[in-house]
Write an enzyme that holds these catalytic residues in place. Structure first.
Site, PDB file in Angstrom:
ATOM      1  N   HIS A  62       0.811  -1.217   0.000  1.00  0.00           N
ATOM      2  CA  HIS A  62       0.000   0.000   0.000  1.00  0.00           C
ATOM      3  C   HIS A  62       0.845   1.268   0.000  1.00  0.00           C
ATOM      4  CE1 HIS A  62      -3.056  -2.623   2.387  1.00  0.00           C
ATOM      5  NE2 HIS A  62      -3.139  -2.862   1.086  1.00  0.00           N
ATOM      6  N   LYS A  71       6.048   6.226   7.543  1.00  0.00           N
ATOM      7  CA  LYS A  71       5.496   5.326   8.557  1.00  0.00           C
ATOM      8  C   LYS A  71       6.597   4.816   9.478  1.00  0.00           C
ATOM      9  CE  LYS A  71       1.861   3.646   5.483  1.00  0.00           C
ATOM     10  NZ  LYS A  71       1.351   2.492   4.733  1.00  0.00           N
ATOM     11  N   TYR A 131       1.406   1.435  13.719  1.00  0.00           N
ATOM     12  CA  TYR A 131       2.206   2.345  12.916  1.00  0.00           C
ATOM     13  C   TYR A 131       1.742   3.775  13.064  1.00  0.00           C
ATOM     14  CZ  TYR A 131      -1.288   1.060   9.294  1.00  0.00           C
ATOM     15  OH  TYR A 131      -2.434   0.776   8.602  1.00  0.00           O
ATOM     16  N   ASP A 168      -6.471  -6.009  -1.957  1.00  0.00           N
ATOM     17  CA  ASP A 168      -5.098  -6.412  -2.229  1.00  0.00           C
ATOM     18  C   ASP A 168      -5.019  -7.409  -3.385  1.00  0.00           C
ATOM     19  OD1 ASP A 168      -4.345  -4.691  -0.252  1.00  0.00           O
ATOM     20  OD2 ASP A 168      -3.873  -6.244   1.217  1.00  0.00           O
TER      21      ASP A 168
END
Length: 181
Positions: A62, A71, A131, A168
């Site tokens: 992603h 991140k 995250y 996905d």
């Protein structure tokens, strides 16, 4: 805290200073001053995310095209194999990837700057993944690259039978992905 530059130098493995004894352990999972001193990165985190997944769940690859996100990722329960793919066309490591095993046991974190796709697969029975992001989630700008695109040659752990979301499964090949300048 120690920051270890990876094969792609902008991606860094963060090893915190852990203080433990027979009672348990303590460590700072994030300290802005220590992070900046160890990495040289000045950023502001605006959102924290927490996911829980079962074994073989693979999330990714992603990224967001306009509201790009840096991140800082870690695992607080279980174990994952975490991957970052360089999508910066001007980078000498464009299209290359790095991967690290992150776990509650090793307490390692991975810093993934803006301009990268990100994904992970769960290796333990379950895993809780945290995250911090430098930009807000923007669904209209989210993109996905196929996790197993042959052009990327990501060496996922052997024997995984990935469980993917519908989103996905519809990831684009790397050659069709929107990338960064």
């Amino acid at each position: 805290m120690q920051a270890i530059r990876q094969f792609i130098p902008d991606v860094m493995l963060i090893e915190p200073n852990v203080f433990g004894d027979s009672r348990g352990f303590f460590y700072e999972s994030f300290n802005q001053q220590a992070f900046r001193a160890a990495t040289g990165v000045q950023c502001d985190f605006v959102q924290d995310n927490h996911s829980r997944s079962v074994k073989n769940v693979l999330r990714g690859l992603h990224y967001q095209v306009q509201h790009s996100q840096g991140k800082l990722v870690r695992v607080v329960q279980g174990e994952v194999f975490d991957v970052a793919v360089d999508l910066r066309k001007s980078s000498k490591t464009f299209g290359q990837w790095v991967g690290e095993t992150l776990s509650a046991e090793n307490k390692r974190q991975l810093w993934i700057p803006e301009g990268f796709a990100h994904g992970f697969v769960v290796l333990s029975e379950t895993a809780e993944f945290l995250y911090k992001t430098t930009n807000y989630y923007a669904p209209a700008h989210e993109r996905c690259i196929l996790w197993n695109d042959p052009a990327l040659q990501i060496e996922w752990p052997a024997g995984i039978q990935p469980i993917l979301s519908a989103k996905d499964e519809q990831g684009k090949p790397f050659t069709e992905a929107e990338v960064f300048a």
